[in-house]
Design a protein around this motif. Structure first.
Motif, short mmCIF file in Angstrom:
data_model
loop_
_atom_site.label_atom_id
_atom_site.label_comp_id
_atom_site.label_asym_id
_atom_site.label_seq_id
_atom_site.Cartn_x
_atom_site.Cartn_y
_atom_site.Cartn_z
N GLN A 157 -0.46 4.25 7.39
CA GLN A 157 -1.91 4.00 6.99
C GLN A 157 -3.03 5.08 7.00
OE1 GLN A 157 -2.35 0.71 5.65
NE2 GLN A 157 -4.50 1.68 5.08
N GLU A 161 -4.56 6.33 3.63
CA GLU A 161 -5.72 5.59 3.21
C GLU A 161 -6.60 5.77 2.16
OE1 GLU A 161 -8.16 4.99 6.72
OE2 GLU A 161 -8.49 7.22 7.15
N HIS A 175 3.33 1.25 -3.82
CA HIS A 175 1.87 1.07 -4.39
C HIS A 175 0.94 0.90 -3.42
CE1 HIS A 175 4.52 0.29 -8.05
NE2 HIS A 175 3.60 0.90 -8.28
N SER A 176 1.26 1.17 -1.94
CA SER A 176 0.44 0.92 -0.81
C SER A 176 1.07 1.64 0.44
CB SER A 176 0.19 -0.39 -0.51
OG SER A 176 1.35 -1.02 -0.10
N GLU A 179 3.78 -0.69 1.71
CA GLU A 179 5.21 -0.61 1.08
C GLU A 179 5.72 0.67 1.52
OE1 GLU A 179 4.90 -1.34 -3.15
OE2 GLU A 179 3.63 -2.97 -2.90
#
Length: 259
Positions: A157, A161, A175-176, A179
């Motif tokens: 993260q 970020e 996509h994040s 994920e």
């Protein structure tokens, strides 16, 4: 290369670096933004943005608003190809080609980017952008995710970020940061990364980290191929990669990770 804007930018950035390096090597007049744009038939605004990013990566440098020349990271990367474990990687990659028949790469991480240090002899066609120094995302490539092997969710993260995931990678790309963490948890259970069409359509990557004797991650080792080349024999491929990674990790190291 993937057709996304990220992959296009990487390819164009490499064209700029090659032109600057070639002119410097040949002793020809160095170029600024407008001359680079004209030489490469690219929009001046795009060349301006890409050269700034390349300067930020220290692959290029520029004194005030003068012409561009190759930067310290370019020379550091070139020098690293002749020392220690990176030099040994040439033989390791070709041994893997002989035993597996797959394309092979060794890479390192710079923040959320992956820098290719060496590719096997069967990994590039004439005119290809698969060359040492090629930059790809860490979160949607097998080599990149192997370099994130020791990153758990909080670290992922923090690292990703500010990343824009939109339009980057193939159909299997995360996509994040959440994920990405999920894919890492899945792959840790089996002991190696399988990135299924995460960066390029139709391309599967199987990758493992290369560790220093102290256990820290030094680089990643990966193979690339179609689904039928990778999935059916994934355990055997992973065993060969892990053995090769251990061989590299036991060599003298000369390149480290950033971020």
């Amino acid at each position: 290369m993937d057709s996304s804007s990220e992959a296009s930018s990487m390819a164009q950035g490499l064209r700029i670096v090659r032109l600057v390096a070639d002119r410097e090597k040949q002793g020809r007049r160095l170029l600024g933004v407008s001359q680079l744009a004209a030489e490469l038939e690219m929009e001046q605004s795009r060349v301006s943005r890409l050269t700034q990013e390349l300067c930020d990566l220290r692959l290029l440098e520029r004194v005030e608003r003068g012409p561009f020349r190759t930067g310290p990271r370019f020379f550091g990367l070139a020098a690293s190809l002749n020392t220690g474990w990176v030099s040994e990687s040439r033989t390791v990659l070709e041994d893997l080609v002989a035993s597996l028949g797959l394309r092979c790469r060794v890479s390192v991480r710079d923040g959320f980017r992956v820098i290719l240090l060496r590719a096997s002899s069967n990994d590039a066609l004439p005119g290809s952008f698969v060359k040492p120094g090629m930059v790809t995302p860490a979160w949607c490539t097998g080599s990149g995710r192997a370099l994130l092997w020791d990153h758990h969710q909080a670290a992922i993260q923090d690292l990703l970020e500010d990343v824009n995931f939109i339009g980057v990678g193939g159909p299997g790309a995360a996509h994040s940061p959440l994920e990405v963490g999920g894919l890492m948890d899945r792959d840790r259970e089996r002991g190696f990364v399988v990135a299924a069409e995460e960066f390029e359509h139709g391309i599967y990557e199987l990758a493992v980290p290369v560790r220093n004797p102290d256990g820290s991650i030094l680089a990643s080792l990966c193979v690339l191929g179609g689904q039928q080349e990778i999935e059916p024999g994934s355990n055997d491929i992973a065993k060969a990669l892990l053995e090769a990674a251990q061989r590299l990790g036991n060599c003298d190291s000369g390149v480290g990770q950033a971020g």
